[in-house]
Scaffold this motif. Structure first.
Motif, PDB file in Angstrom:
ATOM      1  N   ILE A  91       0.838  -1.179  -0.278  1.00 55.22           N
ATOM      2  CA  ILE A  91      -0.020  -0.282   0.265  1.00 55.22           C
ATOM      3  C   ILE A  91       1.002   1.349  -0.059  1.00 55.22           C
ATOM      4  O   ILE A  91       2.021   1.293   0.348  1.00 55.22           O
ATOM      5  N   SER A  92       0.249   2.381  -0.543  1.00 55.72           N
ATOM      6  CA  SER A  92       1.194   3.669  -0.556  1.00 55.72           C
ATOM      7  C   SER A  92       0.281   4.663  -0.331  1.00 55.72           C
ATOM      8  O   SER A  92      -0.971   4.813  -0.496  1.00 55.72           O
ATOM      9  N   GLY A  93       0.941   6.021  -0.131  1.00 59.66           N
ATOM     10  CA  GLY A  93       0.313   7.380  -0.012  1.00 59.66           C
ATOM     11  C   GLY A  93       1.333   8.235  -0.164  1.00 59.66           C
ATOM     12  O   GLY A  93       2.348   8.167   0.140  1.00 59.66           O
ATOM     13  N   ASP A  94       0.690   9.421  -0.662  1.00 62.94           N
ATOM     14  CA  ASP A  94       1.566  10.681  -0.788  1.00 62.94           C
ATOM     15  C   ASP A  94       0.673  11.889  -0.616  1.00 62.94           C
ATOM     16  O   ASP A  94      -0.109  12.217  -1.363  1.00 62.94           O
ATOM     17  N   ASP A  95       1.081  12.471   0.188  1.00 65.99           N
ATOM     18  CA  ASP A  95       0.276  13.874   0.666  1.00 65.99           C
ATOM     19  C   ASP A  95       0.292  14.716  -0.625  1.00 65.99           C
ATOM     20  O   ASP A  95      -0.729  15.598  -0.812  1.00 65.99           O
ATOM     21  N   SER A  96       1.417  15.163  -1.460  1.00 61.32           N
ATOM     22  CA  SER A  96       1.484  15.837  -2.270  1.00 61.32           C
ATOM     23  C   SER A  96       0.571  15.489  -3.542  1.00 61.32           C
ATOM     24  O   SER A  96       0.222  16.352  -4.250  1.00 61.32           O
ATOM     25  N   LYS A  97       0.119  14.300  -3.738  1.00 58.43           N
ATOM     26  CA  LYS A  97      -0.908  13.780  -4.860  1.00 58.43           C
ATOM     27  C   LYS A  97      -2.331  13.661  -4.240  1.00 58.43           C
ATOM     28  O   LYS A  97      -2.983  13.864  -4.894  1.00 58.43           O
ATOM     29  N   ALA A  98      -2.222  13.476  -2.925  1.00 59.28           N
ATOM     30  CA  ALA A  98      -3.817  12.991  -2.504  1.00 59.28           C
ATOM     31  C   ALA A  98      -4.537  14.075  -1.900  1.00 59.28           C
ATOM     32  O   ALA A  98      -5.593  14.470  -1.818  1.00 59.28           O
ATOM     33  N   ALA A  99      -3.713  14.915  -1.407  1.00 62.21           N
ATOM     34  CA  ALA A  99      -4.344  16.296  -0.779  1.00 62.21           C
ATOM     35  C   ALA A  99      -4.320  17.595  -1.736  1.00 62.21           C
ATOM     36  O   ALA A  99      -3.238  17.955  -2.334  1.00 62.21           O
ATOM     37  N   ARG A 109      -2.804  18.755   5.164  1.00 61.66           N
ATOM     38  CA  ARG A 109      -2.171  17.683   4.866  1.00 61.66           C
ATOM     39  C   ARG A 109      -1.229  17.537   3.643  1.00 61.66           C
ATOM     40  O   ARG A 109      -0.166  16.964   3.839  1.00 61.66           O
ATOM     41  N   TYR A 110      -1.500  18.623   2.732  1.00 63.60           N
ATOM     42  CA  TYR A 110      -0.332  18.665   1.877  1.00 63.60           C
ATOM     43  C   TYR A 110       0.685  19.390   2.405  1.00 63.60           C
ATOM     44  O   TYR A 110       1.921  19.178   1.874  1.00 63.60           O
ATOM     45  N   ASN A 111       0.731  20.285   3.367  1.00 61.01           N
ATOM     46  CA  ASN A 111       1.691  20.672   3.942  1.00 61.01           C
ATOM     47  C   ASN A 111       2.614  19.876   4.972  1.00 61.01           C
ATOM     48  O   ASN A 111       3.706  20.008   5.116  1.00 61.01           O
ATOM     49  N   ARG A 112       1.889  18.842   5.142  1.00 56.39           N
ATOM     50  CA  ARG A 112       2.469  17.710   6.060  1.00 56.39           C
ATOM     51  C   ARG A 112       3.545  16.992   5.216  1.00 56.39           C
ATOM     52  O   ARG A 112       4.602  16.768   5.782  1.00 56.39           O
ATOM     53  N   ASN A 113       3.312  16.895   4.001  1.00 57.00           N
ATOM     54  CA  ASN A 113       4.285  16.526   2.659  1.00 57.00           C
ATOM     55  C   ASN A 113       4.756  14.929   3.097  1.00 57.00           C
ATOM     56  O   ASN A 113       5.890  15.075   3.002  1.00 57.00           O
ATOM     57  N   PHE A 114       4.014  14.170   3.390  1.00 61.90           N
ATOM     58  CA  PHE A 114       4.597  12.879   3.657  1.00 61.90           C
ATOM     59  C   PHE A 114       4.198  12.026   2.709  1.00 61.90           C
ATOM     60  O   PHE A 114       3.116  11.836   2.019  1.00 61.90           O
ATOM     61  N   THR A 115       5.131  11.071   2.310  1.00 60.75           N
ATOM     62  CA  THR A 115       5.095   9.893   1.562  1.00 60.75           C
ATOM     63  C   THR A 115       5.502   8.536   2.049  1.00 60.75           C
ATOM     64  O   THR A 115       6.608   8.625   2.520  1.00 60.75           O
ATOM     65  N   PHE A 116       4.713   7.553   1.841  1.00 56.31           N
ATOM     66  CA  PHE A 116       5.136   6.271   2.462  1.00 56.31           C
ATOM     67  C   PHE A 116       4.685   4.980   1.510  1.00 56.31           C
ATOM     68  O   PHE A 116       3.936   5.344   0.658  1.00 56.31           O
ATOM     69  N   GLY A 161       9.529   5.683   4.878  1.00 56.34           N
ATOM     70  CA  GLY A 161       8.996   7.119   4.517  1.00 56.34           C
ATOM     71  C   GLY A 161      10.036   7.244   3.328  1.00 56.34           C
ATOM     72  O   GLY A 161      11.139   7.078   3.174  1.00 56.34           O
ATOM     73  N   LEU A 162       9.559   8.278   2.228  1.00 50.64           N
ATOM     74  CA  LEU A 162      10.459   8.686   1.119  1.00 50.64           C
ATOM     75  C   LEU A 162      11.094   9.870   1.473  1.00 50.64           C
ATOM     76  O   LEU A 162      10.429  10.754   1.966  1.00 50.64           O
ATOM     77  N   VAL A 163      12.355   9.786   1.359  1.00 47.27           N
ATOM     78  CA  VAL A 163      13.259  10.930   1.601  1.00 47.27           C
ATOM     79  C   VAL A 163      13.236  11.992   0.481  1.00 47.27           C
ATOM     80  O   VAL A 163      13.296  11.632  -0.783  1.00 47.27           O
ATOM     81  N   GLY A 164      12.737  13.133   0.884  1.00 45.68           N
ATOM     82  CA  GLY A 164      12.462  14.166  -0.307  1.00 45.68           C
ATOM     83  C   GLY A 164      13.567  15.288  -0.310  1.00 45.68           C
ATOM     84  O   GLY A 164      14.823  15.041   0.022  1.00 45.68           O
ATOM     85  N   ALA A 169      22.088  15.295   5.313  1.00 39.41           N
ATOM     86  CA  ALA A 169      23.139  14.803   4.283  1.00 39.41           C
ATOM     87  C   ALA A 169      23.105  13.316   4.750  1.00 39.41           C
ATOM     88  O   ALA A 169      23.512  12.567   3.898  1.00 39.41           O
ATOM     89  N   SER A 170      22.912  12.976   5.977  1.00 41.82           N
ATOM     90  CA  SER A 170      22.831  11.243   6.094  1.00 41.82           C
ATOM     91  C   SER A 170      21.890  10.699   5.710  1.00 41.82           C
ATOM     92  O   SER A 170      21.863   9.235   5.545  1.00 41.82           O
ATOM     93  N   LEU A 171      20.964  11.162   5.032  1.00 39.73           N
ATOM     94  CA  LEU A 171      19.763  10.585   4.303  1.00 39.73           C
ATOM     95  C   LEU A 171      19.796  10.720   2.601  1.00 39.73           C
ATOM     96  O   LEU A 171      20.139  11.744   2.469  1.00 39.73           O
ATOM     97  N   VAL A 172      19.645   9.677   1.949  1.00 43.79           N
ATOM     98  CA  VAL A 172      19.950   9.845   0.549  1.00 43.79           C
ATOM     99  C   VAL A 172      18.314  10.265  -0.134  1.00 43.79           C
ATOM    100  O   VAL A 172      17.570   9.395   0.100  1.00 43.79           O
ATOM    101  N   LYS A 173      18.378  11.311  -0.911  1.00 43.04           N
ATOM    102  CA  LYS A 173      17.062  11.684  -1.636  1.00 43.04           C
ATOM    103  C   LYS A 173      16.562  10.643  -2.469  1.00 43.04           C
ATOM    104  O   LYS A 173      17.336  10.007  -3.242  1.00 43.04           O
ATOM    105  N   GLY A 174      15.360  10.236  -2.363  1.00 41.54           N
ATOM    106  CA  GLY A 174      14.652   9.473  -3.152  1.00 41.54           C
ATOM    107  C   GLY A 174      14.761   7.770  -2.525  1.00 41.54           C
ATOM    108  O   GLY A 174      14.216   6.961  -3.234  1.00 41.54           O
ATOM    109  N   SER A 175      15.455   7.825  -1.444  1.00 40.76           N
ATOM    110  CA  SER A 175      15.509   6.581  -0.896  1.00 40.76           C
ATOM    111  C   SER A 175      14.275   6.281   0.064  1.00 40.76           C
ATOM    112  O   SER A 175      13.676   7.181   0.590  1.00 40.76           O
TER     113      SER A 175
END
Length: 302
Positions: A91-99, A109-116, A161-164, A169-175
């Motif tokens: 299952i998945s969800g994306d605030d930037s697309k759902a809200a 929820r859009y401002n929360r900006n969470f993707t999982f 969670g998706l790193v945006g 720097a310790s987190l890789v964007k897109g991972s």
């Protein structure tokens, strides 16, 4: 939502009880019972916090993901069968697309900006009640059979969670980063990754030939848990979030904390739904069943 679950489950269990009297057990001998094995191709979605509208009926079609499953079914009575199944899906969800950022409520929820995303491995046992009975053997089964089902399930899940943008720097964007052990809402202990659910739903089965059936089925999973998406309560104080990943997913991923969103992630501010609502997931699938030909002992003549 509670009524949908309560009435549907009670209906199926009630039908199962009235459909298996002793007379049926005597008339439907073991010679007519049979087993089948099935392979399913499924579509999975969920109802929770990262959806267009935070209610039971809201889900985003674009978040649907593919899954698969295997099962074994035993026909016990003219209308009643038991099925054990194993399935895997996401299952998945994306605030930037759902809200909708222009909606008075959804913009938060859009401002929360969470993707999982969350991979779910499920084991289930259900009772299946056919609305068209078959008192004969498998060779004379009906061509079309609508049915309903209900049972119990256990599942293992692993939300990530998706790193945006603006990540440390310790987190890789897109991972994707596993979230269960991060305690992003400042929980005293990590939530369990093994949970229980009540599966229920219905479908229609079609006879292809002597040994094969195909079915189309939709089933809801009522969970007792609010963290399929890692969102369930309130924001934690930043001081309680000790690692880069905790601070990012628990606070820093937010788009803005100015203007209308001032103190958006302040301690005790709402991060998920109010009222301790639980998350659900839904499985829609097509199954191909192969009937294992029963061994019939011929009578001995002297």
């Amino acid at each position: 939502m509670k009524n949908i679950f309560t009435y549907s489950t009670a209906f199926v269990l009630g039908l199962a009880l009235v459909a298996t009297p002793e007379a049926d057990a005597q008339q439907f001998s073991k010679r007519k019972q049979y087993n089948s094995v099935g392979f399913s191709l499924n579509a999975m979605n969920y109802f929770g916090d990262v959806v267009p509208v935070t209610n039971f009926t809201s889900f985003r079609l674009g978040a649907t993901r593919v899954g698969a499953g295997v099962s074994i079914t035993r026909r016990f009575y003219p209308r009643l069968s038991g099925r054990f199944g194993l399935s895997y899906g996401r299952i998945s969800g994306d605030d930037s697309k759902a809200a909708d950022p222009n909606d008075p409520d959804a913009r938060f929820r859009y401002n929360r900006n969470f993707t999982f995303r969350n991979d779910i491995l499920e084991a289930s046992a259900v009772a299946i009640f056919d609305l068209v009975e078959n008192r004969n053997n498998y060779l004379k089964r009906p061509d079309f059979v609508p049915y309903v089902f209900a049972g119990v399930a256990g599942f293992y899940h692993n939300p990530k969670g998706l790193v945006g943008d603006n990540a440390p720097a310790s987190l890789v964007k897109g991972s994707y980063v596993a979230l269960a052990d991060l305690k992003t809402e400042g929980q005293a202990s990590a939530y369990g990754q093994t949970q229980f659910a009540i599966p229920f739903g219905g479908g229609i089965r079609y006879r292809i030939n002597r040994n094969f059936d195909a079915s189309l089925e939709i089933g809801w999973r009522k969970t007792f848990f609010d963290y399929l998406d890692d969102v369930g309560g309130k924001y934690a104080p930043v001081a309680s979030l000790s690692t880069d990943a905790q601070r990012y997913f628990g606070n820093g991923i937010t788009r803005s904390q100015t203007g209308d969103f001032t103190s958006f992630t302040a301690p005790t501010s709402q991060r998920g739904d109010k009222g301790n609502k639980t998350d659900w997931y839904i499985v829609t699938g097509v199954t191909l069943n192969y009937i294992l030909t029963p061994r019939i002992k011929n009578p001995k003549f002297r």
